[in-house]
Design a protein around this motif. Structure first.
Motif, short mmCIF file in Angstrom:
data_model
loop_
_atom_site.label_atom_id
_atom_site.label_comp_id
_atom_site.label_asym_id
_atom_site.label_seq_id
_atom_site.Cartn_x
_atom_site.Cartn_y
_atom_site.Cartn_z
N ASP A 35 14.22 -34.47 -26.90
CA ASP A 35 15.20 -34.86 -27.54
C ASP A 35 16.33 -33.33 -28.48
O ASP A 35 17.27 -33.25 -27.61
N ASP A 36 15.96 -32.88 -29.16
CA ASP A 36 16.02 -31.89 -29.40
C ASP A 36 16.02 -30.27 -28.52
O ASP A 36 17.04 -30.14 -28.87
N LEU A 37 15.18 -30.33 -27.68
CA LEU A 37 15.44 -29.26 -26.83
C LEU A 37 15.89 -28.97 -25.82
O LEU A 37 16.83 -28.30 -25.51
N GLN A 38 16.40 -30.74 -25.15
CA GLN A 38 17.99 -30.44 -24.57
C GLN A 38 18.67 -30.77 -25.19
O GLN A 38 19.93 -30.18 -24.41
N ARG A 39 18.65 -31.04 -26.95
CA ARG A 39 20.03 -30.76 -27.22
C ARG A 39 20.49 -29.24 -27.51
O ARG A 39 22.12 -29.04 -26.62
N ILE A 40 19.84 -28.36 -27.35
CA ILE A 40 20.07 -26.69 -27.13
C ILE A 40 19.91 -26.17 -26.11
O ILE A 40 21.25 -25.19 -25.69
N CYS A 41 18.72 -26.83 -24.93
CA CYS A 41 18.84 -25.94 -23.93
C CYS A 41 19.33 -26.26 -22.96
O CYS A 41 20.15 -26.10 -21.42
N GLY A 42 19.70 -27.82 -22.72
CA GLY A 42 20.58 -28.22 -21.41
C GLY A 42 19.84 -29.79 -21.15
O GLY A 42 18.87 -29.84 -21.66
N ASP A 43 20.13 -30.60 -20.35
CA ASP A 43 19.41 -31.67 -19.58
C ASP A 43 18.78 -30.97 -18.77
O ASP A 43 19.14 -30.75 -17.25
N TYR A 44 17.87 -31.10 -18.88
CA TYR A 44 16.42 -30.48 -18.25
C TYR A 44 15.53 -31.51 -17.72
O TYR A 44 14.85 -32.68 -19.07
N ASP A 45 14.78 -32.14 -17.58
CA ASP A 45 13.40 -32.86 -16.31
C ASP A 45 11.71 -32.51 -16.43
O ASP A 45 11.42 -31.25 -16.54
#
Length: 97
Positions: A35-45
């Motif tokens: 969740d933290d990395l999606q917030r920082i980097c964007g929506d990756y699978d």
């Protein structure tokens, strides 16, 4: 849908050489990292993007070892690269509309 599948959990445990007695804790750590990395980097699978999965695992490793304060500085280049890739991807979509 739970983004941290049993397969992701098992892959992380294998990498970290951990046993089955910590599954709930590891799932929480992996989910928070995701969740933290999606917030920082964007929506990756996490299931299809190996670089993103690697960062989730690395952040989770830092959390597990009580060293989260060092993660962002140590992986700043990779975080920025994913963020830039996502920004460029969305600008490509904007140009085609």
């Amino acid at each position: 849908m739970d983004v941290i599948t049993q397969e992701i959990l098992e892959e992380f445990k294998l990498r970290m050489r951990l046993s089955d007695d910590e599954d709930d804790n590891l799932k929480r750590i992996l989910k928070a990292s995701h969740d933290d990395l999606q917030r920082i980097c964007g929506d990756y699978d996490i299931n299809t993007h190996e670089v993103f999965k690697e960062l989730v695992f690395e952040r989770s490793r830092y959390v597990y070892n009580d060293a989260l304060e060092y993660f962002h500085n140590n992986f700043l280049t990779q975080l920025n690269n994913l963020n830039i890739d996502k920004a460029l991807e969305s600008s490509d979509v904007d140009e085609t509309v």
